[in-house]
Scaffold this motif. Structure first.
Motif, PDB file in Angstrom:
ATOM      1  N   GLN A   3      -5.908  13.389 -20.675  1.00 13.85           N
ATOM      2  CA  GLN A   3      -6.225  14.279 -19.564  1.00 13.85           C
ATOM      3  C   GLN A   3      -5.805  13.684 -18.222  1.00 13.85           C
ATOM      4  OE1 GLN A   3     -10.388  15.094 -20.193  1.00 13.85           O
ATOM      5  NE2 GLN A   3      -9.957  16.762 -21.601  1.00 13.85           N
ATOM      6  N   VAL A   5      -3.360  13.870 -14.882  1.00 15.88           N
ATOM      7  CA  VAL A   5      -2.514  14.746 -14.067  1.00 15.88           C
ATOM      8  C   VAL A   5      -1.470  13.888 -13.366  1.00 15.88           C
ATOM      9  CG1 VAL A   5      -2.420  16.385 -12.166  1.00 15.88           C
ATOM     10  CG2 VAL A   5      -4.378  16.406 -13.729  1.00 15.88           C
ATOM     11  N   ALA A  25       7.654  16.527 -18.839  1.00 15.28           N
ATOM     12  CA  ALA A  25       6.768  17.372 -19.635  1.00 15.28           C
ATOM     13  C   ALA A  25       7.341  17.587 -21.035  1.00 15.28           C
ATOM     14  CB  ALA A  25       6.541  18.707 -18.933  1.00 15.28           C
ATOM     15  N   THR A  34       0.728  18.956 -23.735  1.00 22.84           N
ATOM     16  CA  THR A  34       1.212  18.814 -22.362  1.00 22.84           C
ATOM     17  C   THR A  34       1.341  20.173 -21.686  1.00 22.84           C
ATOM     18  OG1 THR A  34       2.461  16.835 -22.993  1.00 22.84           O
ATOM     19  CG2 THR A  34       3.062  17.882 -20.912  1.00 22.84           C
ATOM     20  N   LEU A  35       0.833  20.257 -20.477  1.00 21.11           N
ATOM     21  CA  LEU A  35       0.941  21.465 -19.658  1.00 21.11           C
ATOM     22  C   LEU A  35       1.774  21.155 -18.429  1.00 21.11           C
ATOM     23  CD1 LEU A  35       0.001  24.389 -18.892  1.00 21.11           C
ATOM     24  CD2 LEU A  35      -1.914  23.285 -17.691  1.00 21.11           C
ATOM     25  N   ILE A  37       2.648  22.620 -14.723  1.00 21.94           N
ATOM     26  CA  ILE A  37       2.224  23.576 -13.701  1.00 21.94           C
ATOM     27  C   ILE A  37       3.316  23.669 -12.641  1.00 21.94           C
ATOM     28  CG2 ILE A  37       0.541  24.069 -11.889  1.00 21.94           C
ATOM     29  CD1 ILE A  37      -1.524  22.582 -13.562  1.00 21.94           C
ATOM     30  N   CYS A  59       4.288  26.290 -19.715  1.00 25.12           N
ATOM     31  CA  CYS A  59       4.463  26.178 -18.270  1.00 25.12           C
ATOM     32  C   CYS A  59       3.774  27.380 -17.629  1.00 25.12           C
ATOM     33  CB  CYS A  59       5.940  26.140 -17.898  1.00 25.12           C
ATOM     34  SG  CYS A  59       6.269  26.115 -16.104  1.00 25.12           S
ATOM     35  N   ALA A  65      -3.108  28.163 -13.080  1.00 25.24           N
ATOM     36  CA  ALA A  65      -3.472  26.794 -13.460  1.00 25.24           C
ATOM     37  C   ALA A  65      -4.953  26.622 -13.795  1.00 25.24           C
ATOM     38  CB  ALA A  65      -3.051  25.822 -12.362  1.00 25.24           C
ATOM     39  N   MET A  69      -5.915  25.088 -17.330  1.00 26.18           N
ATOM     40  CA  MET A  69      -6.485  23.739 -17.388  1.00 26.18           C
ATOM     41  C   MET A  69      -7.894  23.722 -17.982  1.00 26.18           C
ATOM     42  SD  MET A  69      -5.075  21.854 -13.942  1.00 26.18           S
ATOM     43  CE  MET A  69      -5.742  20.255 -14.439  1.00 26.18           C
ATOM     44  N   TRP A  73      -5.911  19.455 -22.531  1.00 27.63           N
ATOM     45  CA  TRP A  73      -4.551  18.918 -22.425  1.00 27.63           C
ATOM     46  C   TRP A  73      -4.639  17.409 -22.266  1.00 27.63           C
ATOM     47  CZ3 TRP A  73      -0.969  22.520 -23.341  1.00 27.63           C
ATOM     48  CH2 TRP A  73      -1.270  23.853 -23.046  1.00 27.63           C
ATOM     49  N   VAL A  76      -1.038  16.671 -17.922  1.00 25.59           N
ATOM     50  CA  VAL A  76      -0.689  17.802 -17.060  1.00 25.59           C
ATOM     51  C   VAL A  76       0.329  17.299 -16.046  1.00 25.59           C
ATOM     52  CG1 VAL A  76      -1.506  19.487 -15.374  1.00 25.59           C
ATOM     53  CG2 VAL A  76      -2.940  18.888 -17.344  1.00 25.59           C
ATOM     54  N   MET A  78       2.618  18.344 -12.764  1.00 27.41           N
ATOM     55  CA  MET A  78       2.690  19.358 -11.713  1.00 27.41           C
ATOM     56  C   MET A  78       3.958  19.193 -10.897  1.00 27.41           C
ATOM     57  SD  MET A  78      -0.015  20.326  -8.685  1.00 27.41           S
ATOM     58  CE  MET A  78      -1.238  20.822  -9.877  1.00 27.41           C
TER      59      MET A  78
END
Length: 209
Positions: A3, A5, A25, A34-35, A37, A59, A65, A69, A73, A76, A78
């Motif tokens: 987790q 970012v 990513a 994996t996210l 943003i 994505c 978001a 979120m 995840w 993350v 961004m």
């Protein structure tokens, strides 16, 4: 890495933020949930993903978001817009690590120095990665690194080379490892670029532990 970012930051466009964000990513998504943003109003990362037809993972635009979120995840990433100091500070304060791509050009170096001051004030963990490095002018990257480090700005050892594989990957909606030349064959720089992405990911992970 759980987790975490990772924000790709900058005070101007054209530094390689989106390419870096999309490919980091894509790299992490091979082994972790994996996210990505897309916080850029231009939606460059979202458009890249749309061209992939789902092949690059998840994505979402910044407006979606909070809902995205709420899911679990491990990573993350961004992608931010250049130009807004207030936004960059806000994103940095919510990040485990901030990565600032910077080509070895005067205007880019100036903006990353300003960004470094902002990130230091926000007490963010951050580092610069030199991008768009032309190997025919390797001394430019060396001078940029020396200047930034002399000012106390951390610079990762990995450098991202200026290669035709990058724009070809974006146009095709694929990660840089799958970039192809006009002939349809794998782009000769794709493997090299992907190794640099892997090395960059490893350096970030080291700084998160």
């Amino acid at each position: 890495m759980v987790q975490q970012v990772v924000t790709i930051a900058g005070l101007k466009g054209g530094t390689g933020k989106t390419s870096t964000a999309v490919n980091l990513a894509a790299f992490w998504s091979a082994s972790r949930s994996t996210l990505l943003i897309d916080a850029d109003p231009n939606g460059s990362a979202s458009k890249w993903h749309q061209r992939s037809e789902g092949g690059l993972g998840r994505c979402v635009p910044i407006q979606q978001a909070p809902m995205a979120m709420a899911q679990s995840w491990e990573v993350v990433v961004m992608d931010t817009a250049g130009g807004s100091r207030d936004e960059q500070r806000t994103y940095a304060e919510g990040s485990a690590f901030v990565l600032a791509p910077c080509p070895p050009a005067a205007s880019s170096i100036e903006q990353v120095i300003d960004l470094g001051e902002l990130l230091q004030q926000a007490q963010a963990r951050y580092a610069v990665v030199l991008t768009m490095v032309d190997q025919r002018r390797a001394q430019d990257a060396s001078k940029a690194r020396e200047l930034l480090e002399r000012l106390g700005i951390p610079v990762l050892s990995t450098q991202i080379s200026l290669l035709s594989a990058w724009p070809k990957a974006e146009a095709a909606g694929v990660s840089v490892k799958d970039a192809r030349a006009d002939s349809g064959r794998p782009d000769p720089g794709a493997s090299r670029a992907w190794k640099q992405v892997a090395a960059l990911a490893a350096e970030i992970e080291e700084r998160l532990t």
